[in-house]
Scaffold this active site. Structure first.
Site, short mmCIF file in Angstrom:
data_model
loop_
_atom_site.label_atom_id
_atom_site.label_comp_id
_atom_site.label_asym_id
_atom_site.label_seq_id
_atom_site.Cartn_x
_atom_site.Cartn_y
_atom_site.Cartn_z
N ARG A 46 0.83 -1.22 0.00
CA ARG A 46 0.00 0.00 0.00
C ARG A 46 0.86 1.26 0.00
O ARG A 46 0.49 2.27 -0.61
CB ARG A 46 -0.95 -0.01 1.21
N SER A 47 1.99 1.24 0.68
CA SER A 47 2.87 2.42 0.66
C SER A 47 3.32 2.68 -0.78
O SER A 47 3.44 3.83 -1.21
CB SER A 47 4.10 2.19 1.55
N ARG A 57 1.49 12.70 -10.24
CA ARG A 57 1.38 14.16 -10.11
C ARG A 57 2.72 14.86 -10.45
O ARG A 57 2.72 15.94 -11.04
CB ARG A 57 0.94 14.55 -8.69
N HIS A 60 2.76 15.15 -14.01
CA HIS A 60 1.85 16.22 -14.44
C HIS A 60 2.51 17.59 -14.32
O HIS A 60 2.13 18.55 -14.99
CB HIS A 60 0.56 16.21 -13.61
N SER A 86 8.02 4.27 3.26
CA SER A 86 8.01 3.02 4.03
C SER A 86 7.71 3.33 5.49
O SER A 86 8.49 4.02 6.15
CB SER A 86 9.37 2.31 3.92
N GLY A 87 6.59 2.84 5.96
CA GLY A 87 6.21 3.07 7.36
C GLY A 87 7.30 2.57 8.30
O GLY A 87 7.78 3.30 9.17
N SER A 88 7.69 1.32 8.11
CA SER A 88 8.68 0.71 9.00
C SER A 88 10.09 1.22 8.74
O SER A 88 10.92 1.28 9.65
CB SER A 88 8.67 -0.81 8.82
N GLY A 89 10.38 1.54 7.47
CA GLY A 89 11.75 1.90 7.10
C GLY A 89 12.67 0.70 7.10
O GLY A 89 13.90 0.84 7.05
N GLU A 90 12.10 -0.49 7.15
CA GLU A 90 12.92 -1.72 7.27
C GLU A 90 12.63 -2.71 6.15
O GLU A 90 13.23 -3.80 6.14
CB GLU A 90 12.61 -2.43 8.61
N THR A 91 11.74 -2.38 5.23
CA THR A 91 11.36 -3.34 4.18
C THR A 91 12.59 -3.70 3.34
O THR A 91 13.24 -2.81 2.77
CB THR A 91 10.21 -2.76 3.33
N SER A 149 -2.44 1.41 8.00
CA SER A 149 -3.40 2.24 7.23
C SER A 149 -3.24 3.74 7.49
O SER A 149 -3.24 4.54 6.55
CB SER A 149 -4.84 1.83 7.55
N GLU A 152 -0.22 5.05 5.75
CA GLU A 152 -0.36 5.05 4.28
C GLU A 152 -1.28 6.20 3.83
O GLU A 152 -1.01 6.86 2.82
CB GLU A 152 -0.88 3.68 3.82
N ASP A 160 0.46 14.83 -1.54
CA ASP A 160 -0.40 15.82 -2.20
C ASP A 160 -0.10 17.24 -1.72
O ASP A 160 -0.17 18.20 -2.49
CB ASP A 160 -1.88 15.47 -1.99
#
Ligand SMILES: O=C([C@H](O)CO)[C@H](O)[C@H](O)COP(=O)(O)O
Length: 185
Positions: A46-47, A57, A60, A86-91, A149, A152, A160
């Site tokens: 999802r990230s 964008r 654009h 990355s939420g965790s920063g560990e992926t 969630s 994300e 935005d």
């Protein structure tokens, strides 16, 4: 609880998060985008979807923007920037991508809950967003939402907001940008 009340609670969580954004970090992020030749975005799951929406964008706006892993994505150079969400920063796949980008002297920016994460330590710029990571056992942040969630959603809204800042700096409006929107759809 009814769906509209859940929605109201999500908006409340997002508002609380927005109040915690560090403007200095956000400005460094914007400046680096403007100073870069090509801009690459990456994220998993999802990230990654939020990062793709951001890349659209950027395109654009006339910025040379690419999503890592797509068939037409070119090579990265020392004049370029890799943006990782990355939420965790560990992926792990993103960590090795960040290492590769650094070895090619590109600048790396991470938007994350954890600037002190492995990717955060490698990054030239880390923008800290509030939220709970997908593994809730690693955080006490309070949210009614599952896994990452809240992060994300905040990531998409942050991206935005960055687009609005870039539009302001470059004097762009929606009409100019719409002129670059895909017309084979
Ligand atoms: O897809 C995801 C999941 O649904 C968590 O809510 C994550 O975005 C994906 O696993 C990547 O994780 P992070 O790199 O920690 O953002």
């Amino acid at each position: 609880m009814e769906t509209n009340l859940y929605l109201a609670e999500i908006l409340h969580e997002l508002q609380q998060g927005a109040n915690q954004l560090n403007d200095e970090q956000a400005d460094r992020f914007v400046e680096r985008i403007m100073a870069s030749n090509k801009v690459f975005v990456a994220g998993a799951g999802r990230s990654g979807l939020m990062a793709k929406a951001f890349a659209m964008r950027l395109m654009h706006m006339g910025i040379d923007a690419y999503v890592v892993g797509e068939s037409i994505t070119p090579n990265v150079t020392e004049k370029d920037m890799l943006i990782i969400g990355s939420g965790s920063g560990e992926t792990k796949s993103l960590l090795s991508m960040a290492e590769k980008a650094k070895s090619l002297q590109a600048s790396v920016a991470l938007v994350t809950i954890f600037p002190e994460s492995k990717i955060g330590k490698l990054a030239d710029i880390a923008v800290n967003l509030p939220g709970s990571p997908k593994d809730k056992s690693t955080s006490n942040y309070s949210t009614i939402q599952p896994m990452g969630s809240l992060f994300e959603q905040t990531l998409l809204l942050f991206f935005d907001a960055v687009i609005l800042r870039l539009m302001e700096k470059k004097g762009f409006d929606s009409t100019t940008m719409f002129g670059r929107h895909a017309n084979l759809e």
